[in-house]
Design a protein around this motif. Sequence first.
Motif, PDB file in Angstrom:
ATOM      1  N   TYR A   1       1.082  -1.298  -0.224  1.00 32.11           N
ATOM      2  CA  TYR A   1       0.135   0.359  -0.167  1.00 32.11           C
ATOM      3  C   TYR A   1       0.817   1.583   0.535  1.00 32.11           C
TER       4      TYR A   1
ATOM      5  N   PRO B   1       0.393   5.654   0.941  1.00 34.40           N
ATOM      6  CA  PRO B   1      -0.397   6.251   1.277  1.00 34.40           C
ATOM      7  C   PRO B   1      -1.573   7.329   0.576  1.00 34.40           C
TER       8      PRO B   1
ATOM      9  N   THR C   1      -6.596  11.838   3.685  1.00 31.23           N
ATOM     10  CA  THR C   1      -7.458  11.710   5.336  1.00 31.23           C
ATOM     11  C   THR C   1      -8.442  12.574   5.496  1.00 31.23           C
TER      12      THR C   1
ATOM     13  N   ARG D   1      -8.359  -2.127   8.483  1.00 31.72           N
ATOM     14  CA  ARG D   1      -6.615  -1.823   9.239  1.00 31.72           C
ATOM     15  C   ARG D   1      -7.441  -1.984  10.955  1.00 31.72           C
TER      16      ARG D   1
ATOM     17  N   GLU E   1      -9.296   3.644   9.666  1.00 32.42           N
ATOM     18  CA  GLU E   1      -7.886   3.644   9.563  1.00 32.42           C
ATOM     19  C   GLU E   1      -8.478   2.139   7.779  1.00 32.42           C
ATOM     20  N   TYR E   2      -7.934   2.677   6.524  1.00 34.63           N
ATOM     21  CA  TYR E   2      -8.432   1.459   5.626  1.00 34.63           C
ATOM     22  C   TYR E   2      -7.646   1.138   4.324  1.00 34.63           C
ATOM     23  N   LEU E   3      -7.759   0.443   3.578  1.00 35.21           N
ATOM     24  CA  LEU E   3      -6.672   0.361   2.673  1.00 35.21           C
ATOM     25  C   LEU E   3      -8.290  -0.037   1.682  1.00 35.21           C
TER      26      LEU E   3
ATOM     27  N   SER F   1      -2.435  -1.051  -3.639  1.00 33.47           N
ATOM     28  CA  SER F   1      -3.531  -0.757  -2.561  1.00 33.47           C
ATOM     29  C   SER F   1      -3.261   0.646  -2.309  1.00 33.47           C
ATOM     30  N   GLU F   2      -4.714   1.449  -1.757  1.00 34.84           N
ATOM     31  CA  GLU F   2      -3.531   2.874  -0.872  1.00 34.84           C
ATOM     32  C   GLU F   2      -5.120   2.587   0.476  1.00 34.84           C
ATOM     33  N   LYS F   3      -3.657   3.240   1.073  1.00 31.39           N
ATOM     34  CA  LYS F   3      -4.633   3.530   2.486  1.00 31.39           C
ATOM     35  C   LYS F   3      -4.948   4.928   3.065  1.00 31.39           C
ATOM     36  N   ARG F   4      -5.770   4.679   3.406  1.00 31.44           N
ATOM     37  CA  ARG F   4      -6.967   5.909   3.705  1.00 31.44           C
ATOM     38  C   ARG F   4      -7.428   6.410   5.244  1.00 31.44           C
ATOM     39  N   LYS F   5      -7.965   7.048   5.098  1.00 36.08           N
ATOM     40  CA  LYS F   5      -8.152   7.347   6.681  1.00 36.08           C
ATOM     41  C   LYS F   5      -9.126   8.261   7.258  1.00 36.08           C
TER      42      LYS F   5
END
Length: 242
Positions: A32, A34, A37, A114, A207-209, A217-221
Amino acid sequence: MPTRMDKAFLAGLLVAVLMTYSMVWLHERTLYSPGDTEEITLATWTFNINASNLSCILGREKLLGFYSFRNWSDIFIAFSYSPVAMRNVGCDDFPISGEFVLHLRPRNESVAIRRVLFVVENVSNVSVDPIFPTQVGVMYFKTPDGSFEVTETPVPGLEIWQAIRAEALKPSWGNSLDLTPKIPLDVRRRGGGMTIEARVRFRLEIEYLVRTGFFKSEKRKIEIEIPAVYRLYGFENCPYEC
């Protein structure tokens, strides 16, 4: 006796199974990068409480109000809160409690939760008791499907019982999460003031992918903040009895 062709076929089949398993394993986990947010601050949840209308008999708590929120994005977020209150005989101590019912559902199987953090911050004139989900009765548990573990967690400046964390134990693509922390607050009257404004802040971090490719994947919040105020009044008419 297996022939050389049979052995070659079995070896090829084994390699194909291992490669398929490896690709699925990698695809589930992904590498993943970043992402964004999203920050959301809700309007203040206000509860006006006439102390003279409260009971000091357990089981006769008074409902203070009801608030709820829904948000559709990568994850459908729904939560509600409906506290109740009572008083002591001397009308100077006011326990307030209520369940914070939280439901999170990814929009599809390309989204994986996540980590979730839920915090209750005491801002003024109030103390916070342990908020861990009472239906479990322990400080650690796994969700029924085994996808998440839920524990108390330290947050700088707060007691450890003021925050809980749910964390994925395995790839959770498309898996929902339900949490119901119970929020026990205590407000005390000190001095001869005619009103008390007890303030807390609920904070939710998700927090999720989001899958962006076969191995990527991309980690978002998402961060949600909810200020709340419990405004007590009517002390002059509060009887020294139940």
